[in-house]
Design a protein around this motif. Structure first.
Motif, PDB file in Angstrom:
ATOM      1  N   ILE A  83       0.801  -1.216   0.000  1.00  0.00           N
ATOM      2  CA  ILE A  83       0.000   0.000   0.000  1.00  0.00           C
ATOM      3  C   ILE A  83       0.838   1.271   0.000  1.00  0.00           C
ATOM      4  O   ILE A  83       0.330   2.362  -0.256  1.00  0.00           O
ATOM      5  N   THR A  84       2.148   1.155   0.245  1.00  0.00           N
ATOM      6  CA  THR A  84       3.007   2.341   0.227  1.00  0.00           C
ATOM      7  C   THR A  84       3.658   2.590  -1.128  1.00  0.00           C
ATOM      8  O   THR A  84       4.396   3.572  -1.281  1.00  0.00           O
ATOM      9  N   LEU A  85       3.422   1.716  -2.114  1.00  0.00           N
ATOM     10  CA  LEU A  85       4.107   1.873  -3.396  1.00  0.00           C
ATOM     11  C   LEU A  85       3.357   2.854  -4.308  1.00  0.00           C
ATOM     12  O   LEU A  85       2.453   2.487  -5.047  1.00  0.00           O
ATOM     13  N   TRP A  86       3.757   4.111  -4.207  1.00  0.00           N
ATOM     14  CA  TRP A  86       3.269   5.183  -5.080  1.00  0.00           C
ATOM     15  C   TRP A  86       4.395   5.626  -5.995  1.00  0.00           C
ATOM     16  O   TRP A  86       5.572   5.620  -5.594  1.00  0.00           O
ATOM     17  N   MET A  87       4.053   6.052  -7.214  1.00  0.00           N
ATOM     18  CA  MET A  87       5.068   6.491  -8.161  1.00  0.00           C
ATOM     19  C   MET A  87       4.640   7.805  -8.821  1.00  0.00           C
ATOM     20  O   MET A  87       3.549   8.331  -8.559  1.00  0.00           O
ATOM     21  N   ASN A  88       5.528   8.333  -9.658  1.00  0.00           N
ATOM     22  CA  ASN A  88       5.253   9.533 -10.470  1.00  0.00           C
ATOM     23  C   ASN A  88       4.977  10.782  -9.638  1.00  0.00           C
ATOM     24  O   ASN A  88       4.255  11.674 -10.071  1.00  0.00           O
ATOM     25  N   ALA A  89       5.541  10.845  -8.447  1.00  0.00           N
ATOM     26  CA  ALA A  89       5.377  12.013  -7.581  1.00  0.00           C
ATOM     27  C   ALA A  89       6.758  12.441  -7.085  1.00  0.00           C
ATOM     28  O   ALA A  89       7.791  11.956  -7.552  1.00  0.00           O
ATOM     29  N   LYS A  90       6.776  13.354  -6.139  1.00  0.00           N
ATOM     30  CA  LYS A  90       8.018  13.797  -5.509  1.00  0.00           C
ATOM     31  C   LYS A  90       8.050  13.366  -4.054  1.00  0.00           C
ATOM     32  O   LYS A  90       7.013  13.264  -3.401  1.00  0.00           O
ATOM     33  N   ARG A  91       9.248  13.162  -3.572  1.00  0.00           N
ATOM     34  CA  ARG A  91       9.475  13.043  -2.133  1.00  0.00           C
ATOM     35  C   ARG A  91      10.848  13.620  -1.832  1.00  0.00           C
ATOM     36  O   ARG A  91      11.712  13.720  -2.706  1.00  0.00           O
ATOM     37  N   GLY A  92      11.032  14.014  -0.588  1.00  0.00           N
ATOM     38  CA  GLY A  92      12.317  14.552  -0.195  1.00  0.00           C
ATOM     39  C   GLY A  92      12.569  15.973  -0.629  1.00  0.00           C
ATOM     40  O   GLY A  92      13.688  16.472  -0.514  1.00  0.00           O
ATOM     41  N   ALA A  93      11.525  16.660  -1.094  1.00  0.00           N
ATOM     42  CA  ALA A  93      11.669  18.064  -1.464  1.00  0.00           C
ATOM     43  C   ALA A  93      11.601  18.932  -0.209  1.00  0.00           C
ATOM     44  O   ALA A  93      11.370  18.440   0.901  1.00  0.00           O
ATOM     45  N   ASP A  94      11.807  20.239  -0.387  1.00  0.00           N
ATOM     46  CA  ASP A  94      11.606  21.132   0.748  1.00  0.00           C
ATOM     47  C   ASP A  94      10.136  21.077   1.156  1.00  0.00           C
ATOM     48  O   ASP A  94       9.271  20.714   0.351  1.00  0.00           O
ATOM     49  N   PRO A  95       9.811  21.395   2.406  1.00  0.00           N
ATOM     50  CA  PRO A  95       8.446  21.191   2.900  1.00  0.00           C
ATOM     51  C   PRO A  95       7.354  21.858   2.064  1.00  0.00           C
ATOM     52  O   PRO A  95       6.288  21.271   1.870  1.00  0.00           O
ATOM     53  N   VAL A  96       7.576  23.058   1.563  1.00  0.00           N
ATOM     54  CA  VAL A  96       6.550  23.738   0.780  1.00  0.00           C
ATOM     55  C   VAL A  96       6.319  23.006  -0.546  1.00  0.00           C
ATOM     56  O   VAL A  96       5.174  22.732  -0.933  1.00  0.00           O
ATOM     57  N   THR A  97       7.394  22.675  -1.234  1.00  0.00           N
ATOM     58  CA  THR A  97       7.253  21.942  -2.492  1.00  0.00           C
ATOM     59  C   THR A  97       6.608  20.591  -2.256  1.00  0.00           C
ATOM     60  O   THR A  97       5.759  20.147  -3.036  1.00  0.00           O
ATOM     61  N   GLN A  98       7.013  19.928  -1.171  1.00  0.00           N
ATOM     62  CA  GLN A  98       6.467  18.606  -0.881  1.00  0.00           C
ATOM     63  C   GLN A  98       4.965  18.671  -0.644  1.00  0.00           C
ATOM     64  O   GLN A  98       4.237  17.743  -0.996  1.00  0.00           O
TER      65      GLN A  98
END
Length: 832
Positions: A83-98
């Motif tokens: 259930i945690t396998l998501w793709m085509n997004a961002k992670r680890g960006a700065d908090p606002v971008t995230q």
């Protein structure tokens, strides 16, 4: 026929197998494999179905790890999901971008609001729709839920030689089976997904024959590479992200006894001459629910540790712990309608036009699905629960906050599966953290948090450009959070969620703005997915101001915050702020057709049969419209329901079941529920909303609970002898405008008001006799109810933590009844 006798006397014979009638309420059964276009299994001589694997295979799950099995004769196809396998997004960006937030939105909010005040309807460049999208909507990627792996197990068996085929899923035990004969040999498979030990388990056996199997693990993700060594297949891979690809690992370990297990160059395992074969599957991603990184799990170590521990325990111990776990949860709540089993397979049962047997099975199966797709996971169930085969699923298989993710959790507490709620809590706490950036950057609100229409597992809280939709969702998410407290009365939990509730309320305190009549409204907003003044401005004319659903949910949120603040004895000044704001909120209004208005303007069209009926949230899942307390609003809700009609999508049909139950029309609620189970269900009983959406299953089960027990009303006058006099009322008629109903400020003593337990409020005539055990009621109670001849015959109320309640049964309101923890109160017809 006596329903108690039914569970012990009847046996259904089906080929070589039998199913005791006690299991008819739990077992899905079929006489052919699932339809799988990727393989050669077409079913034994049957014409190919128009439905595919996802609609005909059977689901397994432990809340995080999920699987579906096809039962194919020559090749078994196991679809594996994490259930945690998501793709085509961002992670680890700065908090606002995230968070996805539109950072320039706050300076343009008044520009957008001005076109609302100017009535710029339609979709022209200067319209409310267009400017909301231009200035407030995110440009960051949402991404989508994705499949994990596929495990293929080839037997070499020819489907044409098979007899007595049977494929089953027992929702009480969580065991899936496939049994068939070739000549005099019986081949058996058993599958389960263990929550205690976090593995998928499969066992193959044969009578008087040996097993020759080929096991292969694959993934749709391009970088996945299986490697076989010894008795294991190890698959590692990456799922594509816009930023920071997801890493994952899966191990398939085989125990074939003394038989030869030979690794192949293509990464598969070849098993020859085995008497019995057990397969263990473990898999994890590197996801952790930590904002904004969402990374850090030692997935390789966890995978090896899990598979080794499971292998040490062995099949029998794994199976016992699994069955004890699932049956313990399933047995807490049991629905037993009085029916004669038809002796049909489940797919045949669906085509008969409806029956008590199917309705009973659907309810119990929905509870099974709930605990299978939401337990012990860092994120909640999504649009398809846990089960998805597509790299690009419909609607991203995401978290829609305009009803879908909330509906996924309506039945959790009433149907006595409170453990399944924890993933929703964990996810919402992340949203509150991320949504503080959206509140500030997009809306210029310095306090609290904001959430838009679509969510993912990476803290996306922005207004998503998808569908040109602009909405708020914090108030609806918080309704679920507080209702969980209402059922369980856990003050430690209330302490945990209070900052989330308060943050949602703080946002609206600052975000609310006066409308032309001086009342405070939410805008920009919409009434989810519905349009108004279509003839004048087109079907995309959706953005609005002060939509009734927003205003109803705000009263709900402010009232819950006031109660939580009083219970926890904190934030007295903030409590007063909310108390001062409530009378200023835009009132609920009854329109020209006698309907409850969807918008503050009388725009409703009596020919509008839109599937969303969000402006009845105060009826359900809210608590502020009732046939027993608010007569005028009840009548207006009836008119709205008549306008909207009966047929709709699966999730909408589930909601309508709940609506009619809250309107105390049991026969109408049952009519809708029967339509859901017989016309909006696939062969595997997944909700029919192509490819499928699981919220219909959960909404329908919630509707069954509402037909049998309601506990949303509260007694604020212990001396009152009628429910109309005793119950708390949230709206009062405006003496100067008779069709306007203004919100009432709750007193702080509401926190001490006992809940009213209404027994059989909407019992349908189609269910004349039956029994339900273990429904949950607000206030911390479990309730058993029996009825015969359409009349209540007995009820028992047990206190889980000590508390006071009032019973409303057969039109009579009891005095306050106080129970200590573990005590019970019995109602008998003979003692009336």
């Amino acid at each position: 026929m006596n329903f108690k006798a039914l569970t012990t006397t009847f046996v259904l014979t089906m080929g070589m197998a039998t199913v005791a009638a006690a299991d008819q309420r739990y077992v899905l059964q079929y006489d052919s494999p699932a339809n799988d276009a990727s393989l050669t299994n077409k079913g034994k001589g049957r014409k190919p179905s128009k439905f595919g694997y996802i609609q005909t295979a059977l689901p397994l799950g432990n809340g995080r790890l999920g699987a579906m099995f096809s039962g194919g004769v020559d090749t078994e196809h196991l679809l594996i999901n994490d259930i945690t396998l998501w793709m085509n997004a961002k992670r680890g960006a700065d908090p606002v971008t995230q968070s996805g937030s539109r950072t320039s939105g706050s300076k343009d909010l008044e520009t957008v609001r001005q076109v609302y005040r100017d009535g710029k309807y339609g979709t022209k460049p200067d319209s409310m729709e267009s400017l909301s999208t231009k200035y407030l909507s995110s440009t960051e990627p949402l991404g989508n839920y994705a499949p994990f792996t596929d495990v293929l197990i080839s037997t070499g068996h020819d489907p044409k030689t098979v007899s007595d085929y049977r494929r089953t899923l027992n929702a009480r035990t969580g065991l899936g089976t496939v049994v068939y004969a070739i000549g005099n040999t019986t081949f058996t498979r058993e599958f389960f997904c263990s929550h205690p030990h976090d593995v998928l388990v499969a066992r193959y056996t044969a009578s008087d024959a040996s097993l020759n199997l080929t096991i292969k693990a694959t993934t749709k993700h391009k970088l996945g590479q299986p490697k076989a060594a010894g008795d294991r297949i190890v698959l590692t891979g990456q799922a594509k992200m816009v930023q920071d690809d997801i890493q994952f690992m899966q191990i398939v370990q085989v125990d074939a006894g003394d038989a030869a297990v030979t690794p192949q160059a293509d990464g598969s395992l070849l098993i020859a001459g085995a008497d019995e074969v057990t397969m263990l599957v473990a898999g994890y991603t590197d996801y952790l629910p930590v904002f904004p990184a969402f990374k850090g799990r030692d997935y390789e170590s966890d995978c090896n540790k899990t598979i080794s521990q499971a292998a040490t325990l062995g099949y029998d111990a794994l199976k016992k712990s699994h069955v004890d776990d699932v049956s313990g949860l399933m047995d807490r709540c049991r629905l037993e309608l009085d029916f004669e089993p038809a002796g049909l397979t489940t797919d045949q049962l669906v085509t008969t036009g409806g029956s008590q047997e199917l309705e009973n099975l659907y309810f119990n199966y929905s509870r099974y699905l709930q605990l299978s797709c939401s337990r012990g996971a860092p994120v909640p169930s999504n649009l398809q629960g846990l089960w998805n085969a597509d790299l690009k699923p419909m609607w991203n298989c995401d978290y829609h906050t305009d009803i879908n993710v909330q509906m996924n959790y309506w039945m959790v507490d009433p149907a006595n599966l409170s453990e399944s709620f924890r993933p929703f809590v964990n996810w919402t706490k992340i949203l509150a953290q991320s949504g503080a950036h959206t509140a500030r950057e997009t809306f210029g609100v310095d306090q609290g948090w904001s959430m838009g229409l679509n969510g993912n597992v990476y803290g996306f809280t922005a207004q998503n450009v998808h569908g040109r939709r602009n909405q708020q969702a914090g108030h609806w998410l918080c309704q679920n959070l507080f209702d969980h407290y209402a059922f369980n009365q856990d003050k430690e939990y209330l302490e945990e969620i209070y900052p989330v509730l308060k943050g949602a309320a703080e946002f609206f305190v600052e975000y609310l703005a006066p409308w032309k009549d001086g009342s405070l409204v939410v805008y920009p907003t919409w009434s989810p997915e519905n349009a108004y003044l279509v003839a004048q401005h087109g079907k995309l004319n959706k953005q609005a101001y002060g939509a009734s659903w927003d205003q109803q949910l705000l009263l709900n949120l402010f009232t819950d915050c006031i109660e939580a603040s009083a219970v926890l004895n904190r934030d007295e000044d903030f409590r007063k702020t909310l108390q001062n704001l409530i009378p200023k909120l835009c009132p609920q209004k009854i329109g020209q057709y006698g309907q409850l208005q969807e918008w503050p303007e009388d725009w409703d069209n009596p020919k509008d049969t839109h599937r969303h009926i969000s402006h009845l949230i105060a009826l359900h899942p809210g608590r502020d419209i009732s046939p027993l307390v608010t007569k005028e609003l009840y009548q207006a809700a009836l008119v709205t329901m008549e306008h909207r009609g009966d047929e709709s999508t699966g999730w909408s049909t589930g909601w309508k079941t709940c609506f009619w139950a809250r309107l105390h029309n049991g026969d109408k609620a049952h009519q809708i529920y029967r339509f859901l189970t017989a016309k909006r269900a696939y062969a595997n009983l997944f909700d029919f909303h192509p490819p499928f959406q699981i919220d219909g299953n959960f909404g329908g089960a919630a509707g069954v609970c509402e037909m049998l027990l309601q506990s949303h009303l509260r007694s604020v006058d212990a001396s009152a002898s009628t429910i109309g006099e005793a119950a708390y009322v949230a709206y009062q008629q405006d003496p100067s405008m008779k069709n306007h109903y203004t919100p009432i400020v709750p007193t702080e003593t509401l926190a001490d008001a006992p809940y009213i337990l209404h027994l059989l409020p909407a019992l349908p005539s189609a269910w004349p006799s039956g029994h339900v055990k273990g429904l949950r009621a607000r206030g911390g109670f479990e309730v058993d109810i029996s009825w015969d001849g359409g009349k209540l015959t007995a009820a028992k109320v047990r206190s889980t933590g000590g508390g006071t309640f009032r019973l409303f049964a057969e039109g009579v309101l009891s005095d306050n009844i106080e129970l200590q923890q573990g005590q019970s109160h019995t109602w008998l017809e003979s003692n009336k």
